[in-house]
Design an enzyme around this catalytic site. Structure first.
Site, short mmCIF file in Angstrom:
data_model
loop_
_atom_site.label_atom_id
_atom_site.label_comp_id
_atom_site.label_asym_id
_atom_site.label_seq_id
_atom_site.Cartn_x
_atom_site.Cartn_y
_atom_site.Cartn_z
CB THR A 1 20.83 -3.11 3.07
OG1 THR A 1 21.27 -4.42 2.76
CG2 THR A 1 20.82 -2.27 1.83
CD GLU B 1 6.32 7.49 6.72
OE1 GLU B 1 5.68 8.35 7.34
OE2 GLU B 1 5.79 6.76 5.84
CD GLU C 1 11.89 -8.03 3.60
OE1 GLU C 1 12.11 -8.15 4.81
OE2 GLU C 1 11.92 -6.94 3.02
CE LYS D 1 6.87 -3.45 2.40
NZ LYS D 1 7.60 -3.71 1.15
N GLY E 1 15.58 -0.41 -0.79
CA GLY E 1 16.90 0.12 -1.09
C GLY E 1 17.44 0.94 0.07
#
Ligand code: HSE
Length: 432
Positions: free
Chosen positions: A12, A130, A191, A206, A303
């Site tokens: 994706t 990032e 995921e 994260k 996304g």
């Protein structure tokens, strides 16, 4: 001038890169100082390559990492495969071969980041990621550069787009859990194994990375307590609403006298709180710091194009560095020894919901049980559950973890009440 990249994986996020490279090309050329081109794409089989070509993806697909390592024209490797292996081996090989690496792989960076960072330093190449935290929100560079002069004291975040999207649909549109998960998967948010999204594991990864950037401390993933959204019942959502809160999966990282504390847990957020309005796939990171005070960074947490935009920003930073021949700098230079906070320093209010088993046992008896552990309530709600049993829900005043654990055992041991759920509460609601 052109810099060529080698893409590992073509899922994706990777498929978003060609669109951005074309659409934003004039700006990329001006700011990066050169054009970025996809040199080779590593996929797992020839059949996969053929299928992608038949869908109109016209790239030099290869099935062996060696083909990318041996290509002298490829200066930067972009790892978008996810999971630990073979991504870890491929990144290590690329760094050792003197190639810069960009990755969006939070699982890998949270679990093995230090090893890869050291490898990058040894081989004088850059390693940037990032996109690994909060998709399209540029939070890591904000912490390491824009907030470099400030001392961060707490980071609170809605860090998983999939679970936030699911909770929003389940609360606002009465979708079932299954329908919400299927929709998040179809939209490319989840995921490959959505367990990580719904159990708070992805958000914990994260949080581990945020801890390095915000506090300079590398916390191990097994030191982050996590609980997912699967424990939240429709009744909890309704009760929370009546008491003036919304339930969100919140990552919480704070520094006390003794060290840092990190957890990802469903939490009641007062409706006036800045994180309460973070809905759908959106993420937000609320930073509390000595100088700025509170600042919040909001945007799409998952996304295709948002995540690919963060990947591309890393690529441009590296490209500019290559062009200008600057010394290689670490993505995050802040490092301190990791010290964990003592549990008794962590205070919070709690939502405690119990079923009344013994009709003669009422609120006063529950209040006695709390008072026996020096705890009392700010808010109380009594009502019928779906099974027509009496439910009592209380919001406690701020107490320590140990106090809450003792109250929990006392409720478990009592014949009068059965515990349904305990959640952390992030501040007072207007209903209080
Ligand atoms: N599955 C992740 C999420 C993708 O839903 O937030 C971005 O890390």
């Amino acid at each position: 001038m052109v810099v060529k990249i080698g893409l590992l994986g073509f899922g994706t996020v990777a498929k978003g890169l060609p669109f951005l490279l074309k659409e934003n090309q004039p700006k990329i050329r001006q700011l990066a100082g050169l054009d970025i081109e996809i040199g080779k794409v590593l996929v797992r089989s020839q059949e996969k390559a053929d299928a992608l070509r038949s869908q109109g993806h016209d790239y030099d697909f290869v099935t062996s990492m060696d083909a990318i390592l041996a290509d002298e024209t490829i200066k930067i490797v972009v790892e978008l495969m996810g999971r630990i292996e073979p991504a870890k081996s491929y990144i290590s090989q690329a760094l050792k071969a003197g190639k810069h690496v960009v990755s969006a792989n939070k699982d890998l960076i949270a679990c093995h980041g230090q090893e890869l960072i050291q490898l990058a330093q040894q081989h004088q190449v850059m390693f940037a990621y990032e996109a690994a935290v909060a998709g399209g929100i540029p939070i890591l560079r904000t912490l390491s550069e824009s907030l470099m002069a400030d001392k961060v004291t707490r980071i609170l975040g809605v860090l998983n787009g999939t679970s936030n999207y699911m909770l929003t649909k389940m609360v606002e549109e009465n979708w079932t859990y299954e329908k919400a998960l299927a929709s998040a998967q179809a939209l490319g948010y989840a995921e490959s194994d959505p367990k990580n999204d719904v159990e708070g594991i992805d958000a914990a990864y994260k949080l581990a990375i945020l801890s390095q950037f915000g506090f300079g401390m590398t916390i191990r993933i097994d030191q982050i307590h996590h609980q997912g959204i699967t424990v939240i019942r429709p009744e909890d959502v309704a009760i929370a609403k009546e008491l003036g809160y919304v339930i969100k999966l919140i990552g919480d990282l704070q520094e006390t006298q003794s060290g840092i504390w990190a957890e990802v847990v469903p939490s009641l957020v007062p409706i006036k709180h800045p994180l309460a309005g973070v809905n759908d796939v959106m993420n937000a990171v609320l930073v509390e710091s000595v100088g700025v005070g509170q600042s919040m960074y909001y945007g799409p947490g998952a996304g295709q194009n948002p995540t690919a935009t963060s990947v591309l920003a890393d690529l441009m930073h590296i490209s500019r560095n290559l062009l200008e021949g600057q010394a290689v700098k670490p993505f995050n230079a802040y490092q301190r020894p990791c010290r964990l906070a003592k549990a008794e320093e962590i205070l919070s209010a709690y939502y405690v919901s119990v079923v009344v088993l013994d009709a003669s046992a009422q609120l006063a008896q529950l209040a006695d049980l709390f008072e026996a552990h020096n705890a009392c309530f700010d808010q109380v709600l009594e009502g019928q559950s779906d099974q027509e049993t009496l439910l009592i829900t209380v919001i406690t005043k701020a107490i320590t973890r140990q106090q809450m654990a003792k109250i929990q055992s006392a409720i478990d041991d009592s014949n009068a009440f059965a515990l349904t759920n305990i959640f952390k509460v992030l501040g007072e609601s207007d209903e209080n």
